[in-house]
Design an enzyme around this catalytic site. Structure first.
Site, PDB file in Angstrom:
ATOM      1  N   TRP A  99       0.716  -1.135   0.192  1.00 48.23           N
ATOM      2  CA  TRP A  99      -0.019  -0.062  -0.101  1.00 48.23           C
ATOM      3  C   TRP A  99       0.934   1.138   0.046  1.00 48.23           C
ATOM      4  O   TRP A  99       0.604   2.191  -0.614  1.00 48.23           O
ATOM      5  CB  TRP A  99      -0.869   0.076   1.177  1.00 48.23           C
ATOM      6  CG  TRP A  99      -2.061  -1.011   1.090  1.00 48.23           C
ATOM      7  CD1 TRP A  99      -2.167  -1.956   1.927  1.00 48.23           C
ATOM      8  CD2 TRP A  99      -2.951  -1.279   0.176  1.00 48.23           C
ATOM      9  NE1 TRP A  99      -3.308  -2.916   1.685  1.00 48.23           N
ATOM     10  CE2 TRP A  99      -3.647  -2.567   0.259  1.00 48.23           C
ATOM     11  CE3 TRP A  99      -3.387  -0.319  -1.072  1.00 48.23           C
ATOM     12  CZ2 TRP A  99      -4.900  -2.652  -0.479  1.00 48.23           C
ATOM     13  CZ3 TRP A  99      -4.374  -0.788  -1.766  1.00 48.23           C
ATOM     14  CH2 TRP A  99      -5.059  -1.950  -1.458  1.00 48.23           C
ATOM     15  N   ASP A 166      -1.042   6.844   6.624  1.00 44.46           N
ATOM     16  CA  ASP A 166      -2.208   6.113   6.244  1.00 44.46           C
ATOM     17  C   ASP A 166      -2.597   5.010   7.283  1.00 44.46           C
ATOM     18  O   ASP A 166      -1.606   4.278   7.484  1.00 44.46           O
ATOM     19  CB  ASP A 166      -1.878   5.242   4.613  1.00 44.46           C
ATOM     20  CG  ASP A 166      -2.813   4.135   4.438  1.00 44.46           C
ATOM     21  OD1 ASP A 166      -3.833   4.107   5.123  1.00 44.46           O
ATOM     22  OD2 ASP A 166      -2.745   3.556   3.333  1.00 44.46           O
ATOM     23  N   LYS A 190     -11.814  -1.782   7.206  1.00 43.85           N
ATOM     24  CA  LYS A 190     -11.071  -2.377   8.332  1.00 43.85           C
ATOM     25  C   LYS A 190     -11.387  -2.320   9.710  1.00 43.85           C
ATOM     26  O   LYS A 190     -11.950  -3.595  10.337  1.00 43.85           O
ATOM     27  CB  LYS A 190      -9.578  -2.373   8.028  1.00 43.85           C
ATOM     28  CG  LYS A 190      -9.268  -2.970   6.787  1.00 43.85           C
ATOM     29  CD  LYS A 190      -8.168  -2.377   5.785  1.00 43.85           C
ATOM     30  CE  LYS A 190      -7.874  -3.006   4.706  1.00 43.85           C
ATOM     31  NZ  LYS A 190      -7.438  -2.062   3.654  1.00 43.85           N
TER      32      LYS A 190
END
Ligand SMILES: *Cc1c(COP(=O)(O)O)cnc(C)c1O
Length: 354
Positions: A99, A166, A190
């Site tokens: 990511w 993030d 999540k």
């Protein structure tokens, strides 16, 4: 029948949140209409927005320098919005996982990227603490928890450069000084809610420094001015977030969850380290408390192990498709009992196959 849900995302949410959320889809607040049928500009929805915003601020202990936004486009759109709004010429990034790497690739389309550390050669198995943030970069970007490989940043740098983070896979899972960040983003699927909504927490003063003409939807300032109602937001995901955040507050806040998460992950890592048939490949001090990855030492046992955990109603234990092996995502809502159950299955597997 109890299902033990170790999915990485979308992933487990508290049962009571799902129940309340489902109820609101049928009939919101006994008004005779579904949550999905009311205007996002109605007083009812205004109240939901206000409550959700205040919960984020309270749980994270944010001061009034920060704005909270509920946007769409996932964390993936933030990979673009961050450089669009904050990069004059150059930004510094940590390449700690897939990511993080995606964020870097998007930033490169907007300006210069300086990579301060890359764990790629070492399969992202650790996170360096010895990088130095140059004075001249516009911001420093990092990924607090690397969902795929299972590493987590335990310390953040002390710097006057805005830290952009993030936090998609570990937001609300541990106590941090959230006011040390310039901007935090996290997609909801999540630890918070359904997919399709991203929480962005931004220190307002770091904006306004960029001259480029920013398309409206990509401009944080415009979203702040419109209270996340520039266009129709994801009402369902925002409402469900509100329920999850209430659940967290009723439990006693983030620090309680942090303790539970530490306990759950420690039990699981201890078992992986102890069990003759499994191994974890992450440097101990960088192991994630959210995504616990492990591998079979003998690959030829894969079929047997897969048969065993699937038979026991465990779901979502497959490793990411790029990595293989196994990954137990043990987010806030997963119970200690589910983690203990997985450990029992691993022990039983060892008894039979070693
Ligand atoms: C899942 C994830 C993303 C991607 O989120 P989308 O909402 O699918 O764009 C980005 N970063 C991290 C750390 C993630 O875990």
């Amino acid at each position: 029948m109890k299902i033990h849900n170790f999915n990485a995302g979308p992933s487990i949410l508290p049962k009571q949140v799902i129940r309340k959320s489902a109820k609101a889809v049928i009939d919101y607040n006994q008004c005779g209409l579904s949550l999905l049928e009311i205007s996002h500009r109605s007083i009812d929805f205004e109240k939901i927005m206000e409550k959700t915003t205040n919960l984020v601020k309270r749980l994270m202990n944010l001061n009034k320098d920060y704005a909270v936004l509920f946007l769409q486009g996932g964390a993936t759109l933030q990979f673009t919005m961050v450089p669009y709004n904050l990069m004059k010429t150059e930004a510094a990034y940590l390449d700690t996982g897939i990511w993080a790497n995606n964020a870097i690739e998007e930033a490169k389309k907007i300006g210069k990227v300086r990579i301060l550390f890359s764990g790629r050669e070492k399969k992202y198995s650790y996170i360096s603490k010895n990088y130095k943030i140059p004075d001249e970069v516009d911001y420093f970007h990092c990924t607090s928890n690397n969902t795929i490989v299972g590493t987590q940043m335990k310390i953040f740098p002390n710097t006057s450069i805005p830290i952009i983070c993030d936090m998609s896979s570990d937001i609300f899972s541990r106590k941090l000084n959230f006011c040390q960040f310039g901007l935090i983003y996290a997609s909801a699927q999540k630890n918070i809610s359904s997919a399709g909504m991203t929480i962005v927490i931004v220190k307002k003063e770091i904006l306004r420094k960029i001259k480029r003409n920013i398309p409206s939807y990509l401009d944080y300032k415009i979203h702040i001015k419109n209270n996340s109602l520039l266009n129709t937001p994801n009402v369902f995901s925002i409402y469900t977030s509100m329920l999850t955040l209430e659940w967290i507050e009723n439990k006693g806040g983030i620090s309680i969850l942090e303790k539970e998460n530490q306990q759950k992950s420690k039990l699981l890592y201890d078992e992986i380290d102890r069990n003759n048939l499994f191994e974890n490949r992450i440097h101990k001090e960088d192991r994630s408390n959210m995504n616990v990855t492990f591998f079979l030492k003998k690959k030829n046992l894969k079929k047997d192990f897969d048969y065993m955990w699937k038979k026991e109603n465990i779901v979502g234990l497959e490793g990411h498709r790029s990595l293989g092996g196994y990954r137990a995502s043990i987010y806030n809502a997963i119970s200690l009992e589910s983690v203990q159950f997985l450990i029992e299955v691993m022990k039983e597997f060892e008894r039979i196959f070693s």
